[in-house]
Motif scaffolding. Structure first.
Motif, PDB file in Angstrom:
ATOM      1  N   ARG A 125       1.904  14.533  -2.741  1.00 32.12           N
ATOM      2  CA  ARG A 125       1.972  12.922  -2.405  1.00 32.12           C
ATOM      3  C   ARG A 125       1.021  12.211  -3.481  1.00 32.12           C
ATOM      4  O   ARG A 125       1.220  11.173  -3.912  1.00 32.12           O
ATOM      5  CB  ARG A 125       1.408  12.842  -1.145  1.00 32.12           C
ATOM      6  CG  ARG A 125       2.611  13.304  -0.025  1.00 32.12           C
ATOM      7  CD  ARG A 125       3.813  12.683  -0.067  1.00 32.12           C
ATOM      8  NE  ARG A 125       4.614  13.505   0.846  1.00 32.12           N
ATOM      9  CZ  ARG A 125       4.651  13.282   2.097  1.00 32.12           C
ATOM     10  NH1 ARG A 125       4.175  12.095   2.705  1.00 32.12           N
ATOM     11  NH2 ARG A 125       5.564  13.653   3.094  1.00 32.12           N
ATOM     12  N   ASN A 126       0.138  13.161  -3.922  1.00 30.04           N
ATOM     13  CA  ASN A 126      -1.049  12.533  -4.806  1.00 30.04           C
ATOM     14  C   ASN A 126      -0.382  12.154  -6.288  1.00 30.04           C
ATOM     15  O   ASN A 126      -0.482  11.073  -6.780  1.00 30.04           O
ATOM     16  CB  ASN A 126      -2.008  13.467  -5.118  1.00 30.04           C
ATOM     17  CG  ASN A 126      -3.046  13.128  -3.811  1.00 30.04           C
ATOM     18  OD1 ASN A 126      -3.347  12.427  -3.296  1.00 30.04           O
ATOM     19  ND2 ASN A 126      -3.954  14.219  -3.686  1.00 30.04           N
ATOM     20  N   ARG A 127       0.567  12.969  -6.725  1.00 29.11           N
ATOM     21  CA  ARG A 127       1.121  12.888  -7.988  1.00 29.11           C
ATOM     22  C   ARG A 127       2.109  11.899  -7.764  1.00 29.11           C
ATOM     23  O   ARG A 127       2.428  10.941  -8.447  1.00 29.11           O
ATOM     24  CB  ARG A 127       2.070  14.098  -8.259  1.00 29.11           C
ATOM     25  CG  ARG A 127       2.660  14.009  -9.553  1.00 29.11           C
ATOM     26  CD  ARG A 127       3.079  15.248 -10.287  1.00 29.11           C
ATOM     27  NE  ARG A 127       3.699  15.182 -11.611  1.00 29.11           N
ATOM     28  CZ  ARG A 127       5.111  15.434 -11.875  1.00 29.11           C
ATOM     29  NH1 ARG A 127       5.825  15.779 -10.817  1.00 29.11           N
ATOM     30  NH2 ARG A 127       5.489  15.032 -13.055  1.00 29.11           N
ATOM     31  N   PRO A 138       0.898  -1.214  -0.016  1.00 26.05           N
ATOM     32  CA  PRO A 138       0.102  -0.079  -0.028  1.00 26.05           C
ATOM     33  C   PRO A 138       0.942   1.263  -0.065  1.00 26.05           C
ATOM     34  O   PRO A 138       1.851   1.262   0.415  1.00 26.05           O
ATOM     35  CB  PRO A 138      -0.703  -0.145   1.357  1.00 26.05           C
ATOM     36  CG  PRO A 138       0.193  -0.800   2.263  1.00 26.05           C
ATOM     37  CD  PRO A 138       0.880  -1.922   1.349  1.00 26.05           C
ATOM     38  N   PRO A 139       0.253   2.145  -0.504  1.00 25.89           N
ATOM     39  CA  PRO A 139       1.068   3.578  -0.580  1.00 25.89           C
ATOM     40  C   PRO A 139       1.411   4.023   1.044  1.00 25.89           C
ATOM     41  O   PRO A 139       0.586   3.755   1.734  1.00 25.89           O
ATOM     42  CB  PRO A 139       0.279   4.636  -1.339  1.00 25.89           C
ATOM     43  CG  PRO A 139      -0.752   3.779  -1.952  1.00 25.89           C
ATOM     44  CD  PRO A 139      -0.938   2.586  -1.202  1.00 25.89           C
ATOM     45  N   LEU A 140       2.485   4.716   1.116  1.00 27.43           N
ATOM     46  CA  LEU A 140       2.892   5.389   2.517  1.00 27.43           C
ATOM     47  C   LEU A 140       1.704   6.422   2.886  1.00 27.43           C
ATOM     48  O   LEU A 140       1.145   7.217   2.045  1.00 27.43           O
ATOM     49  CB  LEU A 140       4.186   5.581   2.758  1.00 27.43           C
ATOM     50  CG  LEU A 140       5.102   4.591   2.611  1.00 27.43           C
ATOM     51  CD1 LEU A 140       6.530   5.150   2.872  1.00 27.43           C
ATOM     52  CD2 LEU A 140       4.723   3.631   3.864  1.00 27.43           C
ATOM     53  N   ASP A 141       1.723   6.747   4.188  1.00 28.92           N
ATOM     54  CA  ASP A 141       0.848   7.731   4.609  1.00 28.92           C
ATOM     55  C   ASP A 141       1.477   9.162   4.320  1.00 28.92           C
ATOM     56  O   ASP A 141       2.674   9.203   3.847  1.00 28.92           O
ATOM     57  CB  ASP A 141       0.500   7.678   6.050  1.00 28.92           C
ATOM     58  CG  ASP A 141       1.692   7.636   7.109  1.00 28.92           C
ATOM     59  OD1 ASP A 141       2.856   8.191   6.467  1.00 28.92           O
ATOM     60  OD2 ASP A 141       1.707   6.823   8.020  1.00 28.92           O
ATOM     61  N   ASP A 142       0.939  10.231   4.607  1.00 31.34           N
ATOM     62  CA  ASP A 142       1.461  11.562   4.468  1.00 31.34           C
ATOM     63  C   ASP A 142       2.264  12.013   5.469  1.00 31.34           C
ATOM     64  O   ASP A 142       2.403  13.150   5.697  1.00 31.34           O
ATOM     65  CB  ASP A 142       0.196  12.586   4.271  1.00 31.34           C
ATOM     66  CG  ASP A 142      -0.468  12.076   2.875  1.00 31.34           C
ATOM     67  OD1 ASP A 142       0.237  11.668   1.860  1.00 31.34           O
ATOM     68  OD2 ASP A 142      -1.702  12.478   2.770  1.00 31.34           O
ATOM     69  N   GLY A 143       2.919  11.069   6.298  1.00 32.60           N
ATOM     70  CA  GLY A 143       3.905  11.648   7.389  1.00 32.60           C
ATOM     71  C   GLY A 143       5.275  12.102   6.832  1.00 32.60           C
ATOM     72  O   GLY A 143       5.149  12.215   5.775  1.00 32.60           O
ATOM     73  N   PRO A 144       6.253  12.195   7.512  1.00 30.91           N
ATOM     74  CA  PRO A 144       7.561  12.733   7.055  1.00 30.91           C
ATOM     75  C   PRO A 144       7.991  11.938   5.855  1.00 30.91           C
ATOM     76  O   PRO A 144       7.954  10.521   5.904  1.00 30.91           O
ATOM     77  CB  PRO A 144       8.463  12.617   8.250  1.00 30.91           C
ATOM     78  CG  PRO A 144       7.561  12.437   9.426  1.00 30.91           C
ATOM     79  CD  PRO A 144       6.404  11.875   9.085  1.00 30.91           C
ATOM     80  N   VAL A 145       8.617  12.869   4.772  1.00 35.14           N
ATOM     81  CA  VAL A 145       8.870  11.815   3.652  1.00 35.14           C
ATOM     82  C   VAL A 145      10.193  11.044   3.890  1.00 35.14           C
ATOM     83  O   VAL A 145      11.083  11.617   4.770  1.00 35.14           O
ATOM     84  CB  VAL A 145       9.217  13.054   2.769  1.00 35.14           C
ATOM     85  CG1 VAL A 145      10.208  13.739   2.820  1.00 35.14           C
ATOM     86  CG2 VAL A 145       9.536  12.314   1.292  1.00 35.14           C
ATOM     87  N   ARG A 146      10.234   9.855   3.264  1.00 33.52           N
ATOM     88  CA  ARG A 146      11.476   8.893   3.364  1.00 33.52           C
ATOM     89  C   ARG A 146      12.043   8.588   2.287  1.00 33.52           C
ATOM     90  O   ARG A 146      11.254   7.979   1.235  1.00 33.52           O
ATOM     91  CB  ARG A 146      11.193   7.828   4.272  1.00 33.52           C
ATOM     92  CG  ARG A 146      12.398   7.040   4.529  1.00 33.52           C
ATOM     93  CD  ARG A 146      12.095   5.609   5.382  1.00 33.52           C
ATOM     94  NE  ARG A 146      11.744   6.020   6.472  1.00 33.52           N
ATOM     95  CZ  ARG A 146      10.489   5.752   7.186  1.00 33.52           C
ATOM     96  NH1 ARG A 146       9.777   4.932   6.249  1.00 33.52           N
ATOM     97  NH2 ARG A 146      10.104   6.014   8.374  1.00 33.52           N
ATOM     98  N   PHE A 147      13.188   8.847   1.795  1.00 37.94           N
ATOM     99  CA  PHE A 147      14.007   8.535   0.446  1.00 37.94           C
ATOM    100  C   PHE A 147      15.045   7.341   0.581  1.00 37.94           C
ATOM    101  O   PHE A 147      15.517   7.371   1.969  1.00 37.94           O
ATOM    102  CB  PHE A 147      14.490   9.668  -0.021  1.00 37.94           C
ATOM    103  CG  PHE A 147      13.692  10.746  -0.523  1.00 37.94           C
ATOM    104  CD1 PHE A 147      12.709  10.884  -1.466  1.00 37.94           C
ATOM    105  CD2 PHE A 147      13.670  11.904   0.411  1.00 37.94           C
ATOM    106  CE1 PHE A 147      11.874  11.950  -1.840  1.00 37.94           C
ATOM    107  CE2 PHE A 147      12.858  13.019   0.077  1.00 37.94           C
ATOM    108  CZ  PHE A 147      11.955  12.946  -0.858  1.00 37.94           C
ATOM    109  N   VAL A 148      14.993   6.709  -0.363  1.00 32.27           N
ATOM    110  CA  VAL A 148      16.134   5.430  -0.155  1.00 32.27           C
ATOM    111  C   VAL A 148      16.934   5.515  -1.505  1.00 32.27           C
ATOM    112  O   VAL A 148      16.618   5.570  -2.346  1.00 32.27           O
ATOM    113  CB  VAL A 148      15.561   4.028  -0.008  1.00 32.27           C
ATOM    114  CG1 VAL A 148      14.543   3.767  -1.125  1.00 32.27           C
ATOM    115  CG2 VAL A 148      16.274   3.048   0.341  1.00 32.27           C
ATOM    116  N   CYS A 149      18.123   5.316  -1.092  1.00 30.23           N
ATOM    117  CA  CYS A 149      19.350   4.902  -2.221  1.00 30.23           C
ATOM    118  C   CYS A 149      19.881   3.512  -1.910  1.00 30.23           C
ATOM    119  O   CYS A 149      20.222   3.177  -0.863  1.00 30.23           O
ATOM    120  CB  CYS A 149      20.430   5.983  -2.047  1.00 30.23           C
ATOM    121  SG  CYS A 149      20.125   7.515  -2.436  1.00 30.23           S
ATOM    122  N   ILE A 150      19.905   2.872  -2.924  1.00 28.65           N
ATOM    123  CA  ILE A 150      20.231   1.372  -2.713  1.00 28.65           C
ATOM    124  C   ILE A 150      21.092   1.026  -3.968  1.00 28.65           C
ATOM    125  O   ILE A 150      21.024   1.272  -5.117  1.00 28.65           O
ATOM    126  CB  ILE A 150      19.088   0.468  -2.950  1.00 28.65           C
ATOM    127  CG1 ILE A 150      17.844   0.737  -2.078  1.00 28.65           C
ATOM    128  CG2 ILE A 150      19.282  -0.912  -3.067  1.00 28.65           C
ATOM    129  CD1 ILE A 150      16.677  -0.095  -2.545  1.00 28.65           C
TER     130      ILE A 150
END
Length: 901
Positions: A831-833, A675-687
């Motif tokens: 977040r919608n986009r 499911p999509p994440l909620d609208d809380g603090p944004v989290r980015f990831v580099c892998i």
């Protein structure tokens, strides 16, 4: 009755008239070149003491050994293949031969120079200086010999004759000048011939168009292949010819000193005009023999050529018997004498040499250097036994007799083979071919025969992995649904593969594990994996061992097709490219480069690594092993257009752009349920591996810039850095310097399941790679419904459309980082986009990047390569004769968008 214009008759001369015209030019060419060398020889024999001339004769004889080897590797194959395989690209072919000749000349010059230095050190200045001069001159003289014969292949002996006129003027004029100044010697004789040869070569190069021609890897490698195949017989054969002709000259000093060699050489000069003429006629005849063989008229052509050369030989022999003594007296002013017996032997050598020339042209046109080799072996046997005995007993006369006997033995062996070949051809013409009468001989070539035997090279092949290992494993496992597959892979993956097969066996899939003989157990067992340069060097060495394993396996199994799957690097060779069967290369990548404007932004080790990579690619592109792989590929696939352009420059054709990566249906189904994440603090990831070209420092800088622009919104934002590598310590330090260390989490290397979980727990993937052929992590992010933020470069640009992420341009580091920061702010603010982009990414991965589709796509390619005329796959399940289940899209596989048979 229709009148035929006279000019049309003239425009189509008969083969005999054409051969006589070419022969006249050829004789003139030989006369000019041989005349120039003949004059130099006569002047040296006339004015030098016999010992000094003997030294020149011995050194020239040793030089001729290099000449015979050169002729075997270069000239003889050129005469055969230049009029056949490479006729349409002859100028480029000769240019390639000149490049190889230059390498040969360096080796030859070094060898002769070492011999000369040894003689000088021992106090023999006469032989020492002559050998050093021969070392300097050999490359130029041999180049001219090859270029002259190239004119014969091009049916332009008149060009060779014009260069001969230039050579004659230069050499005779130079000899006269040197003699007048008292400088004429064996040493200056060699240097004089070198100077004349160099100038004549330049003239012929322009006439043949060699300097304007451009070749390619396909031509270069095909030419090398046929020259090696032919030359492995022709070069030793030339060496044998040198032995039986030079042995008397080298043996004589043992019995009568260097003066004996000088006398033998002086008398042998009488035969040289005839030998040069017959050599010229045989050369001009060889292309005609090649074409006559193709048209079935070789017997008629041989009769015409043999009759003409035989008549000339008998006439020359008669002249020698009548005027030989007078000629010797005039040439040498009484310094040498000749007997009637010696004249008779020299005349006999001329006659036998004429008929040997015809036999040699016949055999060379049949591409039978092995027969010539056996004939020369017999001649050497005669020279080293009977010939040496005659030389010891009768000195110069015995040495001449040795050469005559050797020629007779050689001609006898060659003539016997020609007669046998004629009888065999007549018998074959009366016998129907096997494929015309059925049975085992009627295999119906090209007809489908169910499951084929396929060899896949996958150095990296690891179940449950991403990147290279996943490419190798998924391709091999998938293709086993359609064919019997053997996988050539690295020993270090054995445990992972066998553990997987023990739980989920794959019918039709077998593995051949290969490792280097001296590898430490920690690598062979897979406990430790190599990285960086060590991995690349090991891979090259592994290829050498794997190629031998592939050839052995092919001899046992008999594969129908070979496929290189991993490593996905265009600038590395493939161990399965030389099996002589259809070969599919790729998809391969590596043609992408980091923008030069980004080099200053690298760390010092990063800049060095990039420059080493660029240098390694350029160097490997010039090697035969990579060029052969490209030229020998039936079809090549490139991951990006950048790589495709490089493959085409290497000579690969056809080349198509195709992705090398995908995700299993299980992973896609699992990830799309996230499911999509909620609208809380944004989290980015580099892998990924934390190495310079991955560009993770730009992700840190962009995150810091976004926080600087919107400190409130990014107060609790997070950036997870998953992976390890050489840059990890620098990235940690950079996070501290940027003031974001508290918001950046470095996890190190974690299991794949945890990697996928991290994707589910993030809002977006940041993937700022500067040159990426694949980018499998982008597909994983898209499958999880997470947009991708990165650079519009390489594989990232191929796999991530604008609707599934935000890719920015890379004009320079500063504006690129600013654009990345803007993308991060956009993801955080809308977040919608972001969810819409994620949904598009999920659909794209499901429809275009499932491994089932990747494998099915390659299965179509296999079918087209194995049976292009059928236009359809004929696939059966392992151990059955029933069609293999292909999932929901089985109907698409059987129609290859080709006409029905």
């Amino acid at each position: 009755m229709t009148d035929t214009p006279t000019n049309e008759l003239d425009a189509a001369p008969s083969p005999l008239r054409r051969w006589l015209k070419g022969g006249a030019w050829s004789v003139l060419d030989q006369g000019l070149f041989a005349g120039a060398n003949f004059v130099v020889n006569i002047l040296l024999a006339r004015w030098l003491p016999p010992e000094a001339y003997g030294s020149f004769a011995v050194v020239f004889s040793v030089f001729l050994l290099a000449g015979t080897l050169h002729g075997g590797w270069f000239v003889e194959p050129m005469l055969v293949f230049g009029a056949g395989k490479f006729e349409s690209r002859f100028a480029a072919y000769v240019r390639m031969l000149l490049r190889e000749h230059a390498r040969f000349s360096v080796v030859t010059g070094i060898g002769l120079g070492i011999v000369g230095a040894a003689f000088l050190a021992s106090g023999n200045s006469l032989l020492g200086s002559d050998f050093l001069a021969a070392a300097a001159a050999s490359g130029f003289i041999l180049a001219l010999w090859m270029m002259r014969r190239a004119c014969y292949v091009a049916d332009r002996p008149d060009w060779a004759a014009s260069a001969g006129a230039v050579y004659l003027v230069l050499v005779i004029g130079g000899a006269a000048g040197l003699f007048a100044m008292g400088w004429l010697s064996g040493t200056t004789g060699f240097l004089l011939m070198a100077a004349g040869s160099a100038i004549a070569c330049i003239q012929l190069g322009y006439q043949l168009g060699v300097f304007r021609a451009r070749g390619d890897w396909a031509l270069r490698l095909e030419a090398r292949r046929v020259h090696i195949t032919y030359g492995k017989w022709a070069a030793p054969t030339g060496a044998l010819e040198w032995v039986h002709t030079s042995l008397p000259l080298l043996v004589l000093p043992l019995f009568v000193g260097l003066e004996g060699s000088g006398t033998l050489r002086a008398l042998y000069n009488l035969a040289q005009p005839a030998l040069h003429v017959f050599s010229a006629l045989a050369l001009i005849a060889l292309p005609a023999f090649v074409r006559a063989r193709a048209s079935g008229e070789i017997h008629r052509v041989a009769k015409i050529v043999g009759a003409g050369m035989g008549a000339l030989a008998l006439g020359y022999a008669a002249v020698l018997m009548v005027f030989g003594t007078f000629i010797v007296d005039v040439l040498y002013k009484g310094q040498y004498a000749v007997t009637t017996v010696q004249l008779a032997i020299i005349a006999g050598i001329s006659v036998v040499a004429a008929f040997t020339g015809v036999l040699l042209a016949w055999l060379r046109s049949e591409e039978r250097p092995d027969v010539i080799f056996r004939a020369r072996m017999a001649a050497v046997g005669a020279a080293s036994t009977v010939g040496v005995a005659l030389t010891a007993l009768f000195a110069v006369a015995g040495a001449l007799a040795s050469d005559l006997i050797s020629l007779l033995v050689e001609a006898t062996v060659e003539a016997r083979h020609v007669r046998k070949g004629e009888k065999a051809a007549a018998t074959e013409a009366e016998t129907p071919a096997a494929d015309e009468v059925g049975g085992d001989g009627a295999a119906h070539r090209g007809a489908p025969r169910g499951r084929r035997r396929v060899l896949i090279e996958a150095f990296a092949c690891m179940p449950g992995e991403g990147s290279e290992g996943g490419v190798g494993w998924n391709m091999a496992r998938g293709m086993a649904r359609y064919h019997d597959v053997w996988v050539l892979t690295y020993e270090g993956w054995r445990k992972q593969i066998e553990d997987e097969l023990a739980v989920r066996p794959v019918p039709g899939l077998q593995f051949e594990y290969v490792s280097l003989p001296v590898e430490p157990e920690r690598f062979r067992s897979g406990r430790i994996h190599r990285r960086g340069i060590r991995e690349q060097v090991h891979y090259l060495a592994w290829q050498w061992v794997a190629e031998r394993a592939a050839k052995r396996l092919h001899a046992e199994v008999g594969f129908d097709l070979a496929h290189h799957a991993t490593f996905v690097k265009y600038w590395k060779p493939s161990a399965v490219a030389r099996l002589g069967i259809p070969f599919i290369w790729g998809p391969v990548g590596g043609g992408e480069s980091a923008p030069r404007t980004f080099y200053p932004a690298y760390s010092a080790p990063g800049r060095l690594e990039e420059r080493l990579r660029d240098t390694a690619r350029k160097w490997m592109e010039q090697t035969d092993i990579v060029g052969y792989t490209a030229a020998n590929a039936t079809i090549s696939f490139a991951t990006t257009e950048e790589t495709a352009r490089r493959l085409r420059r290497l000579g690969a054709t056809p080349v198509e752009v195709r992705s090398a990566i995908g995700l299993s249906r299980e992973v896609i189904d699992e990830m799309t349920t996230v499911p999509p994440l909620d609208d809380g603090p944004v989290r980015f990831v580099c892998i990924g591996r934390q190495i310079p070209f991955k560009g993770f420092r730009f992700a840190l800088q962009a995150f810091a810039e976004a926080k600087k622009r919107a400190p409130g919104r990014f107060l609790h934002a997070e950036l997870w850095m998953i992976g390890d590598g050489s840059e990890q310590d620098r990235l940690v330090a950079e996070a501290h310097d940027l003031g974001i260390a508290g918001q950046v989490r470095f996890t190190g290397r974690i299991p794949r399941d945890e990697v996928l979980l991290s994707l589910r727990q993030s809002h977006a993937l940041i993937h700022p790679s500067l040159h990426e052929s694949g980018g499998g992590v982008c597909l994983e992010a898209m499958a999880a419904g997470r947009p991708v933020v990165g650079f519009r470069l390489g594989g990232t640009a191929v796999h991530v459309p604008p609707e599934a992420g935000i890719l920015v341009e890379t004009v320079a580091p500063e504006p690129a980082v600013a654009a990345l920061a803007g993308a991060l702010l956009e993801i955080e603010a809308d977040r919608n986009r972001a969810r819409q982009m994620g949904a598009v990414g999920q659909w794209i991965v499901s429809e275009r990047f499932c491994w089932d589709d990747r494998v099915r796509e390659m299965a179509r390619t296999y079918a087209q390569v194995l049976a292009p005329e059928m236009g359809a796959l004929h696939l059966v399940a392992p151990g059955t004769t029933e069609p293999s289940p292909l999932g929901t899209k089985a109907e698409e596989v059987h129609g290859l968008d080709a006409p029905a048979p």
